[in-house]
Write a protein that holds these residues in place. Structure first.
Motif, PDB file in Angstrom:
ATOM      1  N   PHE A  45       0.810  -1.202   0.000  1.00 51.06           N
ATOM      2  CA  PHE A  45       0.000   0.000   0.000  1.00 51.06           C
ATOM      3  C   PHE A  45       0.853   1.267   0.000  1.00 51.06           C
ATOM      4  O   PHE A  45       1.827   1.383   0.747  1.00 51.06           O
ATOM      5  N   SER A  46       0.462   2.203  -0.851  1.00 56.01           N
ATOM      6  CA  SER A  46       1.150   3.480  -0.954  1.00 56.01           C
ATOM      7  C   SER A  46       0.902   4.318   0.297  1.00 56.01           C
ATOM      8  O   SER A  46       0.036   3.998   1.126  1.00 56.01           O
ATOM      9  N   ALA A  47       1.651   5.408   0.413  1.00 57.97           N
ATOM     10  CA  ALA A  47       1.479   6.314   1.565  1.00 57.97           C
ATOM     11  C   ALA A  47       0.063   6.871   1.593  1.00 57.97           C
ATOM     12  O   ALA A  47      -0.556   6.982   2.663  1.00 57.97           O
ATOM     13  N   SER A  48      -0.478   7.223   0.422  1.00 60.96           N
ATOM     14  CA  SER A  48      -1.836   7.777   0.377  1.00 60.96           C
ATOM     15  C   SER A  48      -2.867   6.718   0.764  1.00 60.96           C
ATOM     16  O   SER A  48      -3.865   7.024   1.422  1.00 60.96           O
ATOM     17  N   ALA A  49      -2.624   5.464   0.380  1.00 59.01           N
ATOM     18  CA  ALA A  49      -3.531   4.383   0.752  1.00 59.01           C
ATOM     19  C   ALA A  49      -3.529   4.181   2.270  1.00 59.01           C
ATOM     20  O   ALA A  49      -4.589   4.046   2.900  1.00 59.01           O
ATOM     21  N   ASN A  50      -2.350   4.158   2.866  1.00 63.63           N
ATOM     22  CA  ASN A  50      -2.250   3.986   4.319  1.00 63.63           C
ATOM     23  C   ASN A  50      -2.871   5.154   5.069  1.00 63.63           C
ATOM     24  O   ASN A  50      -3.471   4.973   6.145  1.00 63.63           O
ATOM     25  N   LYS A  51      -2.769   6.342   4.496  1.00 62.49           N
ATOM     26  CA  LYS A  51      -3.380   7.525   5.121  1.00 62.49           C
ATOM     27  C   LYS A  51      -4.900   7.386   5.162  1.00 62.49           C
ATOM     28  O   LYS A  51      -5.538   7.686   6.177  1.00 62.49           O
ATOM     29  N   ILE A  52      -5.483   6.902   4.065  1.00 66.10           N
ATOM     30  CA  ILE A  52      -6.934   6.709   4.005  1.00 66.10           C
ATOM     31  C   ILE A  52      -7.375   5.641   5.008  1.00 66.10           C
ATOM     32  O   ILE A  52      -8.373   5.798   5.713  1.00 66.10           O
ATOM     33  N   LEU A  53      -6.628   4.539   5.077  1.00 66.64           N
ATOM     34  CA  LEU A  53      -6.962   3.481   6.029  1.00 66.64           C
ATOM     35  C   LEU A  53      -6.924   4.007   7.467  1.00 66.64           C
ATOM     36  O   LEU A  53      -7.789   3.673   8.289  1.00 66.64           O
ATOM     37  N   LYS A  54      -5.936   4.828   7.753  1.00 65.32           N
ATOM     38  CA  LYS A  54      -5.781   5.352   9.113  1.00 65.32           C
ATOM     39  C   LYS A  54      -6.910   6.312   9.477  1.00 65.32           C
ATOM     40  O   LYS A  54      -7.499   6.213  10.566  1.00 65.32           O
ATOM     41  N   GLN A  55      -7.241   7.231   8.574  1.00 69.56           N
ATOM     42  CA  GLN A  55      -8.262   8.235   8.895  1.00 69.56           C
ATOM     43  C   GLN A  55      -9.663   7.634   8.968  1.00 69.56           C
ATOM     44  O   GLN A  55     -10.565   8.205   9.592  1.00 69.56           O
ATOM     45  N   ASN A  56      -9.859   6.463   8.350  1.00 70.87           N
ATOM     46  CA  ASN A  56     -11.191   5.857   8.332  1.00 70.87           C
ATOM     47  C   ASN A  56     -11.348   4.706   9.332  1.00 70.87           C
ATOM     48  O   ASN A  56     -12.337   3.965   9.280  1.00 70.87           O
ATOM     49  N   HIS A 176      -8.995  11.639 -17.147  1.00 70.73           N
ATOM     50  CA  HIS A 176      -8.394  11.455 -15.826  1.00 70.73           C
ATOM     51  C   HIS A 176      -9.356  10.763 -14.851  1.00 70.73           C
ATOM     52  O   HIS A 176      -8.956  10.432 -13.730  1.00 70.73           O
ATOM     53  N   HIS A 177     -10.586  10.514 -15.285  1.00 69.97           N
ATOM     54  CA  HIS A 177     -11.636  10.037 -14.387  1.00 69.97           C
ATOM     55  C   HIS A 177     -11.335   8.672 -13.768  1.00 69.97           C
ATOM     56  O   HIS A 177     -11.832   8.354 -12.695  1.00 69.97           O
ATOM     57  N   PHE A 178     -10.532   7.855 -14.456  1.00 72.05           N
ATOM     58  CA  PHE A 178     -10.315   6.486 -14.002  1.00 72.05           C
ATOM     59  C   PHE A 178      -8.910   6.255 -13.439  1.00 72.05           C
ATOM     60  O   PHE A 178      -8.563   5.134 -13.088  1.00 72.05           O
ATOM     61  N   ASP A 179      -8.134   7.330 -13.341  1.00 71.67           N
ATOM     62  CA  ASP A 179      -6.742   7.184 -12.900  1.00 71.67           C
ATOM     63  C   ASP A 179      -6.628   6.721 -11.448  1.00 71.67           C
ATOM     64  O   ASP A 179      -5.596   6.159 -11.053  1.00 71.67           O
ATOM     65  N   TYR A 180      -7.661   6.959 -10.652  1.00 74.79           N
ATOM     66  CA  TYR A 180      -7.617   6.581  -9.230  1.00 74.79           C
ATOM     67  C   TYR A 180      -7.428   5.071  -9.045  1.00 74.79           C
ATOM     68  O   TYR A 180      -7.037   4.620  -7.971  1.00 74.79           O
ATOM     69  N   LYS A 181      -7.687   4.292 -10.087  1.00 71.93           N
ATOM     70  CA  LYS A 181      -7.650   2.835  -9.947  1.00 71.93           C
ATOM     71  C   LYS A 181      -6.239   2.295  -9.714  1.00 71.93           C
ATOM     72  O   LYS A 181      -6.078   1.146  -9.325  1.00 71.93           O
ATOM     73  N   ILE A 182      -5.233   3.108  -9.954  1.00 67.96           N
ATOM     74  CA  ILE A 182      -3.853   2.640  -9.754  1.00 67.96           C
ATOM     75  C   ILE A 182      -3.272   3.116  -8.424  1.00 67.96           C
ATOM     76  O   ILE A 182      -2.143   2.750  -8.084  1.00 67.96           O
ATOM     77  N   PHE A 183      -4.038   3.892  -7.642  1.00 65.39           N
ATOM     78  CA  PHE A 183      -3.454   4.577  -6.495  1.00 65.39           C
ATOM     79  C   PHE A 183      -2.950   3.664  -5.376  1.00 65.39           C
ATOM     80  O   PHE A 183      -1.982   4.007  -4.697  1.00 65.39           O
ATOM     81  N   PRO A 184      -3.581   2.476  -5.107  1.00 69.54           N
ATOM     82  CA  PRO A 184      -3.100   1.704  -3.944  1.00 69.54           C
ATOM     83  C   PRO A 184      -1.639   1.303  -4.064  1.00 69.54           C
ATOM     84  O   PRO A 184      -0.901   1.331  -3.076  1.00 69.54           O
ATOM     85  N   ASP A 185      -1.201   0.928  -5.277  1.00 68.99           N
ATOM     86  CA  ASP A 185       0.199   0.575  -5.519  1.00 68.99           C
ATOM     87  C   ASP A 185       0.384   0.408  -7.019  1.00 68.99           C
ATOM     88  O   ASP A 185       0.072  -0.637  -7.581  1.00 68.99           O
ATOM     89  N   GLU A 186       0.889   1.447  -7.658  1.00 68.67           N
ATOM     90  CA  GLU A 186       1.066   1.429  -9.119  1.00 68.67           C
ATOM     91  C   GLU A 186       1.918   0.241  -9.564  1.00 68.67           C
ATOM     92  O   GLU A 186       1.722  -0.308 -10.649  1.00 68.67           O
ATOM     93  N   ASN A 187       2.854  -0.170  -8.717  1.00 67.87           N
ATOM     94  CA  ASN A 187       3.766  -1.257  -9.082  1.00 67.87           C
ATOM     95  C   ASN A 187       3.086  -2.629  -9.090  1.00 67.87           C
ATOM     96  O   ASN A 187       3.658  -3.592  -9.610  1.00 67.87           O
ATOM     97  N   ALA A 188       1.896  -2.727  -8.509  1.00 72.86           N
ATOM     98  CA  ALA A 188       1.180  -4.002  -8.487  1.00 72.86           C
ATOM     99  C   ALA A 188       0.110  -4.085  -9.580  1.00 72.86           C
ATOM    100  O   ALA A 188      -0.550  -5.111  -9.729  1.00 72.86           O
ATOM    101  N   VAL A 189      -0.043  -2.998 -10.340  1.00 70.74           N
ATOM    102  CA  VAL A 189      -1.090  -2.936 -11.364  1.00 70.74           C
ATOM    103  C   VAL A 189      -0.583  -3.508 -12.686  1.00 70.74           C
ATOM    104  O   VAL A 189       0.563  -3.269 -13.087  1.00 70.74           O
ATOM    105  N   GLN A 190      -1.436  -4.258 -13.361  1.00 80.07           N
ATOM    106  CA  GLN A 190      -1.148  -4.779 -14.693  1.00 80.07           C
ATOM    107  C   GLN A 190      -2.163  -4.209 -15.673  1.00 80.07           C
ATOM    108  O   GLN A 190      -3.297  -3.909 -15.311  1.00 80.07           O
ATOM    109  N   VAL A 191      -1.745  -4.069 -16.937  1.00 82.42           N
ATOM    110  CA  VAL A 191      -2.617  -3.520 -17.974  1.00 82.42           C
ATOM    111  C   VAL A 191      -2.674  -4.509 -19.132  1.00 82.42           C
ATOM    112  O   VAL A 191      -1.675  -5.146 -19.475  1.00 82.42           O
ATOM    113  N   LEU A 192      -3.858  -4.638 -19.719  1.00 82.44           N
ATOM    114  CA  LEU A 192      -4.050  -5.545 -20.851  1.00 82.44           C
ATOM    115  C   LEU A 192      -3.846  -4.772 -22.146  1.00 82.44           C
ATOM    116  O   LEU A 192      -4.612  -3.858 -22.464  1.00 82.44           O
ATOM    117  N   LEU A 193      -2.809  -5.130 -22.895  1.00 84.39           N
ATOM    118  CA  LEU A 193      -2.563  -4.485 -24.173  1.00 84.39           C
ATOM    119  C   LEU A 193      -3.624  -4.901 -25.189  1.00 84.39           C
ATOM    120  O   LEU A 193      -4.223  -5.973 -25.082  1.00 84.39           O
TER     121      LEU A 193
END
Length: 211
Positions: A45-56, A176-193
């Motif tokens: 989890f990215s720093a922003s992901a951990n921040k959301i988990l903590k505040q909620n 830009h509407h769908f960019d949030y889908k990579i936020f938890p950890d960009e390095n764990a995301v895969q894309v279908l060519l």
């Protein structure tokens, strides 16, 4: 599992059907889209992901087989008006259309502030993967990033149940509407060519490389 197989080929749920596409029409302009999934085994989890988990942490949540309730429909109506959601008039319409039967194994995560439902997220479950289908949250709780919080809760569900992939839908080129889908950890995301139709690490190409 059929759902796992279709998701891996870039298909996704629309009501009680499965479909795939390589572009969308957004206000009269065509945009290329690319399907995404998160490799749950690689998530950090990215720093922003951990921040959301903590505040909620003050909110409670449940996970249960999907049953559409009146409180879900009421919340969805508020959410739909707030975000100008055009594609469905209700939760039932979004997930079922004209059908009364659900051919998918669906679950719902409900987030509560005390006894008040403030967000919910629906997903379909296969044997090795889940697909996020619908999220909604109360506009008064916008500052808590509940849409992203639901993504994190779905990822946590995958971790707890040894599910390898979380399919989050697509990302849009020129949007830009769908960019949030990579936020938890960009390095764990895969894309279908598109061609060849293979999954590759998103961070190898990035959004620029898909244009």
């Amino acid at each position: 599992n059929l759902l796992d197989d279709y998701l891996a080929k870039g298909f996704y749920r629309y009501r009680q059907l499965l479909f795939t596409t390589f572009y969308i029409d957004y206000y009269g302009v065509l945009h290329d889209v690319f399907w995404l999934r998160t490799d749950v085994t690689a998530i950090k989890f990215s720093a922003s992901a951990n921040k959301i988990l903590k505040q909620n942490k003050k909110f409670s949540y449940t996970v249960s087989p999907l049953q559409i309730t009146e409180e879900m429909e009421t919340l969805f109506a508020l959410y739909r008006e707030y975000v100008a959601f055009e594609h469905a008039s209700s939760v039932h319409d979004n997930l079922f259309g004209d059908s009364e039967n659900n051919i998918f194994e669906s679950y719902v995560i409900k987030v509560y502030d005390g006894d008040t439902l403030i967000a919910f997220g629906c997903f379909d479950k296969g044997e090795k993967s889940i697909a996020g289908i619908l999220n909604a949250y109360h506009p008064n709780y916008k500052k808590y990033s509940l849409g992203k919080f639901l993504i994190l809760l779905k990822l946590q569900y995958c971790i707890n149940h040894n599910i390898g992939y979380y399919y989050t839908g697509y990302i849009g080129i020129g949007l830009h509407h769908f960019d949030y889908k990579i936020f938890p950890d960009e390095n764990a995301v895969q894309v279908l060519l598109h061609e060849p139709a293979v999954w590759i690490p998103y961070n190898k190409v990035g959004k620029k490389g898909l244009e």
